[in-house]
Design an enzyme around this catalytic site. Sequence first.
Site, PDB file in Angstrom:
ATOM      1  N   HIS A 181       0.965  -1.397  -0.042  1.00  0.00           N
ATOM      2  CA  HIS A 181       0.012  -0.509  -0.240  1.00  0.00           C
ATOM      3  C   HIS A 181       0.857   1.480  -0.049  1.00  0.00           C
ATOM      4  O   HIS A 181       0.747   2.294  -0.312  1.00  0.00           O
ATOM      5  CB  HIS A 181      -0.996  -0.057   0.882  1.00  0.00           C
ATOM      6  CG  HIS A 181      -1.598   1.298   1.437  1.00  0.00           C
ATOM      7  ND1 HIS A 181      -1.063   2.059   2.206  1.00  0.00           N
ATOM      8  CD2 HIS A 181      -2.971   1.517   0.700  1.00  0.00           C
ATOM      9  CE1 HIS A 181      -1.716   3.342   2.039  1.00  0.00           C
ATOM     10  NE2 HIS A 181      -3.325   3.224   1.399  1.00  0.00           N
ATOM     11  N   ARG A 202      30.229  -5.554 -16.760  1.00  0.00           N
ATOM     12  CA  ARG A 202      30.848  -6.057 -16.008  1.00  0.00           C
ATOM     13  C   ARG A 202      30.349  -6.874 -14.909  1.00  0.00           C
ATOM     14  O   ARG A 202      29.673  -6.421 -14.503  1.00  0.00           O
ATOM     15  CB  ARG A 202      31.618  -4.401 -15.216  1.00  0.00           C
ATOM     16  CG  ARG A 202      32.836  -3.508 -15.966  1.00  0.00           C
ATOM     17  CD  ARG A 202      33.095  -2.549 -15.299  1.00  0.00           C
ATOM     18  NE  ARG A 202      33.779  -1.489 -15.193  1.00  0.00           N
ATOM     19  CZ  ARG A 202      33.753  -0.545 -15.480  1.00  0.00           C
ATOM     20  NH1 ARG A 202      32.159  -0.713 -15.496  1.00  0.00           N
ATOM     21  NH2 ARG A 202      34.504   0.242 -16.177  1.00  0.00           N
ATOM     22  N   ARG A 256      31.821  -8.087 -20.462  1.00  0.00           N
ATOM     23  CA  ARG A 256      32.783  -8.307 -20.085  1.00  0.00           C
ATOM     24  C   ARG A 256      33.261  -9.581 -19.282  1.00  0.00           C
ATOM     25  O   ARG A 256      32.958  -9.356 -18.078  1.00  0.00           O
ATOM     26  CB  ARG A 256      33.577  -7.285 -19.198  1.00  0.00           C
ATOM     27  CG  ARG A 256      35.663  -7.606 -19.685  1.00  0.00           C
ATOM     28  CD  ARG A 256      36.128  -6.417 -18.718  1.00  0.00           C
ATOM     29  NE  ARG A 256      36.293  -5.424 -17.477  1.00  0.00           N
ATOM     30  CZ  ARG A 256      35.926  -5.052 -17.391  1.00  0.00           C
ATOM     31  NH1 ARG A 256      37.185  -3.825 -18.200  1.00  0.00           N
ATOM     32  NH2 ARG A 256      36.193  -4.842 -15.776  1.00  0.00           N
ATOM     33  N   SER A 264      40.783   3.001 -21.812  1.00  0.00           N
ATOM     34  CA  SER A 264      41.753   3.755 -21.985  1.00  0.00           C
ATOM     35  C   SER A 264      42.391   3.413 -20.346  1.00  0.00           C
ATOM     36  O   SER A 264      43.544   4.444 -20.714  1.00  0.00           O
ATOM     37  CB  SER A 264      40.923   4.668 -22.363  1.00  0.00           C
ATOM     38  OG  SER A 264      39.454   5.054 -21.288  1.00  0.00           O
ATOM     39  N   CYS A 286      35.587   1.864 -24.505  1.00  0.00           N
ATOM     40  CA  CYS A 286      34.589   1.947 -22.766  1.00  0.00           C
ATOM     41  C   CYS A 286      35.054   2.272 -21.411  1.00  0.00           C
ATOM     42  O   CYS A 286      35.071   1.968 -20.774  1.00  0.00           O
ATOM     43  CB  CYS A 286      33.655   0.049 -22.549  1.00  0.00           C
ATOM     44  SG  CYS A 286      35.377  -0.926 -22.677  1.00  0.00           S
TER      45      CYS A 286
END
Length: 787
Positions: free
Chosen positions: A417, A507, A574, A698, A747
């Site tokens: 509720h 990931r 990944r 990177s 990414c």
Amino acid sequence: MSKQLNVIWFEHLGILDVHTVGGKNASLGEMIANLAPLGVRVPDGFATTAQAFRDFLAHNDLERRIAQVLDPLDVTDVDRLSQAGKQIRQWVMEATLQPDLEQDIRKAWQTLAAQTPGELSVAVRSSATAEDLPDASFAGQQETYLNVVGIDAVLAQVRAVFASLYNDRAISYRVHHGFDHAQVALSAGVQRMVRSDLASSGVLFTIDTESGFPDVVFITASYGLGEMVVQGAVNPDEFYVHKPMLDAKKFALIRRTLGSKAKRMVYGTGTDTHIEAVPEDLRQRFSLSDADVLELARAAMVIERHYKRPMDIEWAKDGQDGLLYIVQARPETVKARATQNVLQQYRLKQHAPVLISGRAIGQRIGSGPVRVILHSAAMNQVQAGDVLVTDMTDPDWEPVMKLAAAIVTNRGGRTCHAAIVARELGIPAVVGCGDATEKLSDAQPVTVSCAEGDTGLVYQGLLESEIDELDLGKMPEPPVKIMMNVGNPERAFDFASLPNAGVGLARLEFIINRMIGIHPKAVLEYPNLPDDLKKTVTEMCAGYADPVSFYVDRLAEGAATIAAAFWPKPVIVRLSDFKSNEYANLTGGERYEPKEENPMLGFRGAGRYVSDDFRESFALECRAMKKVREDMGLTNVELMMPFVRTVETAKAVLELMARHGLKRGENGLRVIMMCEIPSNVILAAEFLEHFDGFSIGSNDLTQLTLGLDRDSALVAAEFDERNAAVKALLSQAIQACRAAKKYIGICGQGPSDHPDLAEWLVQQGIESISLNPDTVVATWLRLAGER
């Protein structure tokens, strides 16, 4: 109908009869008449008509008296509202049913009883004529009475249902939503009981209730009669089913969450009900089987397609015949009214210690002084702007809930509720906290945040927040695919509403950390673990067949939730890239992980997968990903291999994956490699022979190119992805992929932190840029030349 009737059987009703028997009863008739052949089971019964209710008022001279009380009433005066409602309800309960109505109810009851082996038990439910319209929710405004046995009890409860039209919350609701009291009538539905006291029951929605994501069915379930879930008296189990995969006849159950289910409502010794504790062994199991969840989801989709709108549905499983029944269905009204194509995002600008947490309702943030209310008699203490803290709410609380800046409860799930009303009112609520009334104190300043995923957080103090609004209908076309980095499955449905071309990085280690929390070798060694560790693992794996199943299924559910949210767009998952110190933080982890001087350059990524020490653990990941793609049908999942030092390691991992049913190219499986080590760029052509492309990491590429530890504060100032040496490698990687006609994306964190780097990557010919969700819109607009 040729003449006005007092009682109509459900099977003779349809959705056009809302003004005759109210929305709830009209919907029951609509489903019995139209959806039974499609497998939707609805218990039979009959309804009294709205005209019969009006005749009842006239028969007892109640219309005039009620108007004299309600017309001058100020519903914001909680005490006066309470007095008025109590007086009117007393008048109704003391009144008598007109003789022809009583006779017709008796006759219908006898017919229903004659069709029932053994003693007939029914539910007597309210159905208001203005109820369950697409733009207004009267859910829970009037009463329901369960396990009603005998005609005298039925007649008494019909009067009680009539009286419930004048509950405090119903009176207040009508005023706030502009309904004329005299124009709203009530129908009593008398419906055969489903023996869910011997099984389970709950509520489901044909959308995600928080984000409005339309492609899932969200189901809650708990043991016993359904009132416990509706009232928020229990924390139920939760399930998500992906509609497209259910249509494709795949295993579409993408997520399960075990609730505590501490209590249940069951039949009493006579004609009443009572609440009892749920045995511990049942609490540690899901209250619905996977097969039942999928059957409910199929019924929900049939109902949604029939009504052509999202639906809010109550269901019950009969413990005697083992069948599932739909006992109510009404339009979902909160997300249905939401502004289309306008995205609102709430965000905290600062943080503070978390005082308590629970299930987040809505996606907003509210703050104010705490007002702890332990009993409904003290409701009038709530002032505008208070954070209402209580054990649980019921519909009687609605007049004061409207005043609150936020709501926090000890008990309840996302369909209770308090949750329904909070969504309706547009205020944040955190439910099922356990001990909020003990941990929070009157007048204590707090901030309630439901903007950070499924978990709602109550912070100490009054924190600053901001709201961003975005018109999604006016987004320009970018020059490159903008994807997202999504690590938290709980936020996936929210993030899917942002403009995107899919997920460039999901990931697995984030899913392991958030949804599993156990080292894979601990589940493999179970039950041959030290007693204390064994006990912990056993408790964490509750609801699943065994710890290995828990690990595989939870990993699959996390990845599947993200994949379903973005279906059919690509989702690049990944494989795990925990470092040894991170694996050590999992339950049991210190038992298995080495102590490394520099884990960033140690036992991680692809090299870990093929080691004798980790092969069995990696096999669990492969099992989970195979389940997502093959059993669940989410073939938009692509796999990505991290931290691949040598071509030989790459080949070894691919062979290992193939042995576990994940062969590159089969069933459309693409395998991407993280390009994050200088050797990956130097030998790009050789690596690309074995993969479908690169996704540049990177962070590690910058670290390894500049020879600095990105975890060290001492050299952090020199970490910059825009360094000329790093950019030289980025450019080489992009050109190598383009020459090989392979996918090339990025990414890493760089483009999220530095929009100028994103622009440079586009100039170099990058195919996609995957960003953190909070930078998607700004970067999208900048690359499209709008900023």
